[in-house]
Design a protein around this motif. Structure first.
Motif, short mmCIF file in Angstrom:
data_model
loop_
_atom_site.label_atom_id
_atom_site.label_comp_id
_atom_site.label_asym_id
_atom_site.label_seq_id
_atom_site.Cartn_x
_atom_site.Cartn_y
_atom_site.Cartn_z
N ALA A 62 0.91 -1.40 -0.05
CA ALA A 62 0.05 0.28 -0.06
C ALA A 62 0.70 1.16 -0.03
N TYR A 63 1.83 1.32 0.75
CA TYR A 63 2.57 2.60 1.03
C TYR A 63 4.14 2.59 0.25
N GLY A 64 4.31 1.50 -0.39
CA GLY A 64 5.51 1.34 -1.04
C GLY A 64 6.93 1.89 -0.29
N ASP A 65 7.58 2.85 -0.67
CA ASP A 65 8.68 3.24 -0.18
C ASP A 65 8.40 4.67 0.73
N GLU A 66 7.02 4.98 0.95
CA GLU A 66 6.86 6.12 1.78
C GLU A 66 7.11 5.94 3.05
N LYS A 67 6.97 4.89 3.82
CA LYS A 67 7.45 4.57 5.03
C LYS A 67 8.61 3.53 5.24
N THR A 68 9.18 3.68 6.20
CA THR A 68 10.17 2.76 6.78
C THR A 68 9.78 1.62 7.29
N ASN A 69 10.43 0.51 7.44
CA ASN A 69 10.21 -0.59 8.19
C ASN A 69 9.83 -0.35 9.70
N ALA A 70 10.47 0.55 10.03
CA ALA A 70 10.29 0.92 11.58
C ALA A 70 8.71 1.64 11.75
N GLN A 71 8.53 2.47 10.80
CA GLN A 71 7.04 3.29 10.72
C GLN A 71 5.97 2.36 10.28
N LEU A 72 6.33 1.28 9.65
CA LEU A 72 5.45 0.19 9.04
C LEU A 72 5.20 -0.74 10.35
N THR A 73 6.05 -1.17 11.03
CA THR A 73 6.07 -1.96 12.32
C THR A 73 5.23 -1.45 13.49
N LYS A 74 5.50 -0.13 13.66
CA LYS A 74 4.42 0.77 14.50
C LYS A 74 3.16 0.93 13.96
N LEU A 75 2.91 1.12 12.78
CA LEU A 75 1.47 1.31 12.18
C LEU A 75 0.92 -0.38 12.38
N SER A 76 1.59 -1.30 12.07
CA SER A 76 1.15 -2.63 12.43
C SER A 76 0.53 -3.17 13.90
N ALA A 77 1.40 -2.50 14.83
CA ALA A 77 1.18 -2.55 16.07
C ALA A 77 -0.25 -1.94 16.55
N GLU A 78 -0.14 -0.70 15.82
CA GLU A 78 -1.58 0.18 16.10
C GLU A 78 -2.88 -0.38 15.57
N ILE A 79 -2.71 -1.21 14.38
CA ILE A 79 -3.85 -1.71 13.82
C ILE A 79 -4.34 -2.98 14.75
N PHE A 80 -3.12 -3.73 15.13
CA PHE A 80 -3.71 -4.87 15.99
C PHE A 80 -4.60 -4.36 17.29
N GLU A 81 -4.11 -3.35 17.73
CA GLU A 81 -4.38 -2.70 19.16
C GLU A 81 -5.88 -2.07 18.69
N ARG A 82 -5.98 -1.52 17.42
CA ARG A 82 -7.26 -0.92 17.18
C ARG A 82 -8.25 -1.86 16.98
N ASN A 83 -8.03 -2.98 16.24
CA ASN A 83 -8.83 -4.16 15.99
C ASN A 83 -9.29 -4.75 17.08
N GLY A 84 -8.36 -5.10 18.27
CA GLY A 84 -8.75 -5.48 19.19
C GLY A 84 -9.76 -4.89 20.10
N ALA A 85 -9.48 -3.22 20.32
CA ALA A 85 -10.49 -2.31 20.94
C ALA A 85 -11.78 -2.25 20.31
N ASN A 86 -11.84 -2.28 18.99
CA ASN A 86 -13.05 -2.15 18.33
C ASN A 86 -14.10 -3.65 18.24
N PHE A 87 -13.21 -4.85 18.60
CA PHE A 87 -13.84 -6.21 18.69
C PHE A 87 -14.45 -6.36 19.75
N LEU A 88 -13.81 -5.78 21.04
CA LEU A 88 -14.44 -6.13 22.32
C LEU A 88 -15.30 -5.14 22.59
N SER A 89 -15.19 -3.85 21.99
CA SER A 89 -16.33 -2.75 22.29
C SER A 89 -17.63 -3.34 21.57
N SER A 90 -17.50 -4.20 20.41
CA SER A 90 -18.68 -4.15 19.60
C SER A 90 -19.49 -5.14 20.43
N LEU A 91 -18.82 -6.07 21.18
CA LEU A 91 -19.48 -6.94 22.11
C LEU A 91 -20.33 -6.33 23.21
#
Length: 255
Positions: A62-91
Motif C-alpha cells: 500500500a505505501y511502497g517506499d513512503e514509510k520505513t520498516n520501523a514506521q510500518l512496524t509501528k503502524l502494524s502494532a497500532e492496527i492490532f490494538e485498534r482491531n482488538g479494541a473495536n472487536f471487544l467494544s462491539s460486544l
C-alpha cells in the motif's frame, strides 16, 4: 460461511464460552472494554507472527517506499490494538442504552443522508472497518423512522448466529442472508428501504473494477446492481475510530 442447521458439540462449547464472556463484558464500562481490547491487540501482535507478517506485506504494497520498516512496524502494532479494541467494544455496545452509545459517537453527513432517504430507497456501501456493532446500530440511533435491512453472511456456529439475529431483529433490522435472491434485495430498496451491503468482499475476476491505494482491484458488484435495479441511491457508510473509545459514523453520497 454457511447457514447450516446442524449443531455440533464444538458449536455448543463455543456458545457457552461466548455467553460466559458476555456476562463478564456486561459488567465493564465501554471505556474499560476498549482498553482491554487494546491490551489483547498488543498481545496478539507479539505472538501472531504469521498474521503480522501478512499485515506488513500488505502495508508495504500500500505505501511502497513512503514509510520505513520501523514506521510500518509501528503502524502494524497500532492496527492490532485498534482491531482488538473495536472487536471487544462491539460486544459491549448491544448492552448499552442509546443515550450512552451516543456519548461516544458523532455523525458526519447525516443530514444529507436523511434528505436522500425521504426521496426513496438507499443502498449503503459498507467496508470491513471500525466498530461493527455501531454500524448495525447507526440508523436506529438517529430515532428516524427508516426501514433498515442488511445483507449478511451467517456464522458457522448456528447458536451464536441465532443470538445475533434475534438482537438485530429486535432492533427492527431486516436480515437478508447471503443465499437470498437478488430480487428480494431489489424489492426492499424499491419500496423505500435502506439496505447495507458489504462492498469490499474479495471477489476476484468476477467483481467490479476499483482502485485501492493506487492499485487496480475488484470489489463486490452487488451494491451497484441492487441500486440500479431498485432505482436506489448509493451512499457509503463507514465507522472511523477517531480517539480512545470514540467513533465517527460517516455517510457520503456516491455519484
Amino acid at each position: 460461511m454457511t447457514d447450516s442447521k446442524k449443531t455440533t458439540m464444538r458449536h455448543r462449547i463455543e456458545y457457552l464460552v461466548y455467553r460466559g464472556f458476555e456476562v463478564i463484558i456486561k459488567h465493564l464500562s465501554l471505556e474499560t472494554t476498549y482498553k482491554a481490547g487494546e491490551l489483547i491487540g498488543r498481545i496478539a501482535f507479539r505472538f501472531a507472527q504469521e498474521r503480522r507478517g501478512k499485515l506488513m506485506r500488505n502495508l508495504r504494497r500500500a505505501y511502497g517506499d513512503e514509510k520505513t520498516n520501523a514506521q510500518l512496524t509501528k503502524l502494524s502494532a497500532e492496527i492490532f490494538e485498534r482491531n482488538g479494541a473495536n472487536f471487544l467494544s462491539s460486544l459491549r455496545v448491544p448492552f448499552l442504552e442509546d443515550e450512552d452509545i451516543l456519548k461516544h459517537v458523532e455523525f458526519s453527513g447525516l443530514d444529507n443522508f436523511l434528505v436522500a432517504a425521504k426521496r426513496g430507497g438507499i443502498v449503503l456501501v459498507v467496508p470491513h472497518m471500525g466498530n461493527w456493532e455501531l454500524l448495525a446500530q447507526a440508523l436506529f440511533l438517529t430515532k428516524e423512522k427508516i426501514r433498515v435491512g442488511t445483507h449478511y453472511r451467517p456464522l458457522n456456529n448456528t447458536l451464536i448466529n441465532g443470538i445475533i439475529k434475534r438482537r438485530r431483529k429486535k432492533r427492527g433490522l431486516v436480515l437478508f442472508a447471503k443465499q437470498d435472491s437478488t430480487l428480494r434485495l431489489t424489492n426492499f430498496v424499491r419500496e423505500g428501504g435502506v439496505l447495507g451491503i458489504l462492498a469490499d468482499q474479495r471477489v476476484g475476476g468476477r467483481g467490479a473494477a476499483g482502485v485501492f491505494f493506487g492499485r487496480p482491484t475488484t470489489c463486490s458488484p452487488l451494491p451497484h446492481l441492487v441500486a440500479k435495479r431498485g432505482k436506489a441511491q448509493l451512499i457509503s457508510l463507514h465507522c472511523e475510530t477517531i480517539d480512545s473509545c470514540r467513533w465517527k459514523i460517516s455517510f457520503d453520497l456516491i455519484n
